[in-house]
Write an enzyme that holds these catalytic residues in place. Structure first.
Site, mmCIF file in Angstrom:
data_model
loop_
_atom_site.group_PDB
_atom_site.id
_atom_site.type_symbol
_atom_site.label_atom_id
_atom_site.label_comp_id
_atom_site.label_asym_id
_atom_site.label_seq_id
_atom_site.Cartn_x
_atom_site.Cartn_y
_atom_site.Cartn_z
ATOM 1 N N SER A 139 1.007 -1.263 -0.043
ATOM 2 C CA SER A 139 -0.064 0.013 -0.088
ATOM 3 C C SER A 139 0.771 1.419 -0.114
ATOM 4 O O SER A 139 1.669 1.552 -0.903
ATOM 5 C CB SER A 139 -0.977 -0.103 1.037
ATOM 6 O OG SER A 139 -1.885 1.078 1.130
ATOM 7 N N HIS A 196 -2.266 -1.170 -4.180
ATOM 8 C CA HIS A 196 -3.980 -1.343 -4.547
ATOM 9 C C HIS A 196 -4.236 -0.021 -4.249
ATOM 10 O O HIS A 196 -3.556 0.984 -4.037
ATOM 11 C CB HIS A 196 -4.572 -2.181 -3.221
ATOM 12 C CG HIS A 196 -4.458 -1.845 -1.640
ATOM 13 N ND1 HIS A 196 -4.725 -2.427 -0.756
ATOM 14 C CD2 HIS A 196 -3.806 -0.580 -1.353
ATOM 15 C CE1 HIS A 196 -4.469 -1.836 0.391
ATOM 16 N NE2 HIS A 196 -3.917 -0.807 -0.004
#
EC number: 3.4.21.92
Length: 202
Positions: free
Chosen positions: A106, A131
């Protein structure tokens, strides 16, 4: 009763050095900071981001021409905290070399990719995951709509920046960040998130 930070601090090793004035002890992270090494470990949040930013600014003031090495082992976290670190990395004069140890997921992956081109590395068994930003805001319908719009704006901005750092087309980034996308160290190199897999110190 001890809290988690007390226990964690008690587990940080101390290093003792001999100096002309006698012995001096450092915690291991302070000693590594003298070698221009910063550790970004754990959840990216405001307090941690402030410490990382302060260390980056300190090392710039110490020597603006020497590289800084940012070691990342993080599951990700707050976008705003991560962007504070990212903007400082881009703002300061020294090149910031990023190294993934363990995982960079992330926001951790975003910071990894944001290092100086040619100086971004993964260790062989590390993992990288990209993501889209997570939502989860609760409240009145009108406020939820405002936050949804904000998240979409952040998502687009992060995708544009990842496209710039990786060399991937924007539509590829949009597709690949739609869900959790895990990569090995080699795959992260192929994708452009890092420049090479580092097996031995050069």
């Amino acid at each position: 009763m001890h809290n988690a930070s007390d226990i964690q601090n008690a587990l940080v090793p101390m290093v003792i050095e001999q100096t002309a004035k006698g012995e001096r002890s450092y915690d291991i992270y302070s000693r590594l900071l003298k070698e221009r090494i910063i550790f970004l470990v754990g959840q990216v949040e405001e307090h941690m981001a402030n410490l990382i930013v302060a260390q980056l600014l300190f090392l710039e003031s110490e020597s603006p021409d020497k590289d800084i090495f940012l070691y990342i082992n993080s599951p990700g976290g707050s976008v705003t905290a991560g962007m504070a670190i990212y903007d400082t990395m881009q703002f300061i004069k020294p090149n910031v070399s990023t190294v993934c140890i363990g995982q960079a997921a992330s926001m951790g992956a975003f910071l990894l990719a944001g290092g100086e081109k040619g100086k971004r590395f993964c260790l062989p068994n590390s993992r990288v995951m990209i993501h889209q930003p997570l939502g989860g805001f609760q409240g009145q319908a009108s406020d939820i709509a405002i936050h949804a719009q904000e998240i979409l704006g952040i998502k687009h901005k992060l995708n544009l920046m990842l496209a710039e750092h990786t060399g991937q087309p924007l539509e590829v980034i949009e597709r690949d960040t739609d869900r959790d996308n895990f990569m090995s160290a080699t795959q992260a190199v192929e994708y452009g998130l890092v420049d090479s897999v580092m097996t031995k110190r050069g």
